[in-house]
Scaffold this motif. Structure first.
Motif, mmCIF file in Angstrom:
data_model
loop_
_atom_site.group_PDB
_atom_site.id
_atom_site.type_symbol
_atom_site.label_atom_id
_atom_site.label_comp_id
_atom_site.label_asym_id
_atom_site.label_seq_id
_atom_site.Cartn_x
_atom_site.Cartn_y
_atom_site.Cartn_z
ATOM 1 N N GLN A 162 -4.781 19.877 1.009
ATOM 2 C CA GLN A 162 -4.818 18.882 -0.057
ATOM 3 C C GLN A 162 -3.616 19.154 -0.955
ATOM 4 N N PRO A 163 -2.442 18.662 -0.587
ATOM 5 C CA PRO A 163 -1.214 19.035 -1.291
ATOM 6 C C PRO A 163 -1.118 18.403 -2.674
ATOM 7 N N ALA A 164 -0.245 18.983 -3.490
ATOM 8 C CA ALA A 164 0.034 18.412 -4.809
ATOM 9 C C ALA A 164 0.898 17.162 -4.677
ATOM 10 N N PHE A 165 1.792 17.169 -3.675
ATOM 11 C CA PHE A 165 2.624 15.997 -3.424
ATOM 12 C C PHE A 165 3.148 16.058 -2.002
ATOM 13 N N VAL A 166 3.587 14.907 -1.504
ATOM 14 C CA VAL A 166 4.184 14.804 -0.171
ATOM 15 C C VAL A 166 5.579 14.217 -0.327
ATOM 16 N N LEU A 167 6.548 14.883 0.250
ATOM 17 C CA LEU A 167 7.943 14.445 0.164
ATOM 18 C C LEU A 167 8.295 13.569 1.352
ATOM 19 N N ASP A 168 8.917 12.443 1.094
ATOM 20 C CA ASP A 168 9.381 11.547 2.157
ATOM 21 C C ASP A 168 10.591 12.172 2.836
ATOM 22 N N ILE A 169 10.451 12.518 4.123
ATOM 23 C CA ILE A 169 11.570 13.081 4.889
ATOM 24 C C ILE A 169 11.898 12.201 6.094
ATOM 25 N N SER A 170 11.636 10.915 5.966
ATOM 26 C CA SER A 170 11.873 10.003 7.091
ATOM 27 C C SER A 170 13.314 10.077 7.577
ATOM 28 N N ALA A 207 4.442 12.960 10.988
ATOM 29 C CA ALA A 207 4.100 11.535 10.953
ATOM 30 C C ALA A 207 2.804 11.306 10.183
ATOM 31 N N TYR A 208 1.851 12.220 10.336
ATOM 32 C CA TYR A 208 0.602 12.098 9.588
ATOM 33 C C TYR A 208 0.881 12.140 8.088
ATOM 34 N N TRP A 209 1.673 13.105 7.649
ATOM 35 C CA TRP A 209 1.970 13.199 6.215
ATOM 36 C C TRP A 209 2.792 12.004 5.749
ATOM 37 N N GLY A 210 3.648 11.489 6.609
ATOM 38 C CA GLY A 210 4.356 10.265 6.261
ATOM 39 C C GLY A 210 3.395 9.105 6.063
ATOM 40 N N LYS A 211 2.386 9.001 6.934
ATOM 41 C CA LYS A 211 1.403 7.922 6.841
ATOM 42 C C LYS A 211 0.666 7.966 5.506
ATOM 43 N N THR A 212 0.402 9.168 4.991
ATOM 44 C CA THR A 212 -0.352 9.266 3.735
ATOM 45 C C THR A 212 0.402 8.686 2.548
ATOM 46 N N ILE A 213 1.732 8.562 2.671
ATOM 47 C CA ILE A 213 2.520 7.997 1.569
ATOM 48 C C ILE A 213 3.224 6.705 1.985
ATOM 49 N N GLY A 214 2.826 6.172 3.131
ATOM 50 C CA GLY A 214 3.403 4.907 3.572
ATOM 51 C C GLY A 214 4.816 5.018 4.100
ATOM 52 N N LYS A 215 5.172 6.187 4.621
ATOM 53 C CA LYS A 215 6.511 6.420 5.161
ATOM 54 C C LYS A 215 6.406 6.920 6.596
ATOM 55 N N ALA A 216 7.553 7.077 7.252
ATOM 56 C CA ALA A 216 7.534 7.506 8.652
ATOM 57 C C ALA A 216 7.169 8.981 8.790
ATOM 58 N N TYR A 217 7.784 9.823 7.975
ATOM 59 C CA TYR A 217 7.561 11.266 8.066
ATOM 60 C C TYR A 217 7.496 11.871 6.670
ATOM 61 N N GLY A 218 6.702 12.933 6.538
ATOM 62 C CA GLY A 218 6.579 13.584 5.242
ATOM 63 C C GLY A 218 6.345 15.076 5.376
ATOM 64 N N GLU A 219 6.522 15.791 4.276
ATOM 65 C CA GLU A 219 6.223 17.220 4.173
ATOM 66 C C GLU A 219 5.351 17.452 2.945
ATOM 67 N N PRO A 220 4.239 18.171 3.101
ATOM 68 C CA PRO A 220 3.352 18.429 1.968
ATOM 69 C C PRO A 220 3.765 19.693 1.213
ATOM 70 N N PHE A 221 3.493 19.687 -0.086
ATOM 71 C CA PHE A 221 3.766 20.841 -0.939
ATOM 72 C C PHE A 221 2.608 21.052 -1.903
ATOM 73 N N ALA A 222 2.408 22.303 -2.299
ATOM 74 C CA ALA A 222 1.370 22.650 -3.261
ATOM 75 C C ALA A 222 2.003 23.381 -4.439
ATOM 76 N N SER A 223 1.233 23.505 -5.507
ATOM 77 C CA SER A 223 1.678 24.245 -6.682
ATOM 78 C C SER A 223 0.467 24.792 -7.411
ATOM 79 N N ARG A 224 0.518 26.044 -7.814
ATOM 80 C CA ARG A 224 -0.565 26.622 -8.614
ATOM 81 C C ARG A 224 -0.527 26.087 -10.043
ATOM 82 N N GLU A 225 0.650 25.633 -10.482
ATOM 83 C CA GLU A 225 0.833 25.166 -11.847
ATOM 84 C C GLU A 225 0.901 23.641 -11.868
ATOM 85 N N PRO A 226 0.505 23.012 -12.979
ATOM 86 C CA PRO A 226 0.588 21.554 -13.058
ATOM 87 C C PRO A 226 2.026 21.073 -12.912
ATOM 88 N N LEU A 227 2.167 19.889 -12.337
ATOM 89 C CA LEU A 227 3.471 19.268 -12.182
ATOM 90 C C LEU A 227 3.676 18.261 -13.298
#
Length: 236
Positions: A162-170, A207-227
């Motif tokens: 359950q990432p904090a954000f997903v980066l579009d890397i399409s 491709a799965y992570w891309g689908k979660t943000i409506g893009k072709a490809y993505g990378e998930p990231f987490a953070s212990r601190e608020p963004l």
């Protein structure tokens, strides 16, 4: 050829083994470099021994992957593979790299994993970040405190992140895939050849992570601190 000069980095990715940075955030590395950021990768160990690798093979593969990513700064801290520990000695070694390269952002492996080297690496990064700012110390370099630690996913657990954000890397996926493919001893030699291969799985995951943000490809990231956001202009 890599730039050997100590210099300020915008982002420093700390990887337990060569190939972890490529797997977890190769697309982000390519994207940051394209945006003009100075990016470095610090591998903590050689990654060897492995079933089909050797020190020489792994070094050649790492050099090829580094070129594929477009990195100008990459070093290896020379800590032992399979027995990485967040000791005081290793903490000082890593903190000295932070003080020398002065990154704004640190990227470490996600803090939950089945691989002891990965969890030890995350603990080591967090502890060294704190030590890096210390005064009245025998450590080399001037005090420096990186602003943030972001966590990339390169885990050995069958988990549903359950990432904090997903980066579009399409636009960066092909370059990331080329960098990962440089590690033939890890992902091709001795692996099943019937699809889906491990490289197929990595593509499907992106491709799965891309689908979660409506893009072709993505990378998930987490953070212990608020963004924090200064606006919504960069949201996809």
């Amino acid at each position: 050829m890599l730039d050997p000069r100590p210099s300020t980095l915008d982002a420093l990715i700390i990887a337990p083994h060569p190939d972890d940075a490529e797997l977890g955030m190769g697309g982000a590395i390519v994207k940051m470099i394209a945006q003009g950021l100075r990016v470095g990768v610090l591998d903590l160990t050689s990654g060897e021994p492995t079933p089909h690798g050797s020190l020489e093979v792994r070094a050649a593969e790492t050099a090829a992957a580094t070129k594929a990513l477009g990195l100008e700064w990459r070093e290896n801290l020379g800590l032992p593979n399979r027995s990485l520990e967040a000791t005081l000695e290793n903490r000082a070694k890593l903190a000295e790299v932070f003080r020398r390269t002065r990154p704004r952002w640190l990227f470490a492996p996600y803090w939950e994993d089945a691989h002891p080297d990965h969890t030890a690496a995350t603990k080591l990064v967090e502890d060294a970040r704190f030590w890096s700012k210390l005064t009245k110390t025998d450590m080399a370099g001037e005090p420096h405190h990186p602003e943030r630690i972001y966590s990339y996913y390169c885990v050995h657990l069958k988990m549903a992140p359950q990432p904090a954000f997903v980066l579009d890397i399409s636009a960066q996926w092909q370059q990331k895939a080329a960098a990962i493919a440089c590690y033939q001893s890890q992902f091709v030699t001795g692996r099943p050849t019937d699809p889906p291969t491990i490289l197929d799985r990595l593509r499907d995951e992106a491709a799965y992570w891309g689908k979660t943000i409506g893009k072709a490809y993505g990378e998930p990231f987490a953070s212990r601190e608020p963004l924090g956001l200064s606006g919504f202009g960069e949201l996809v």
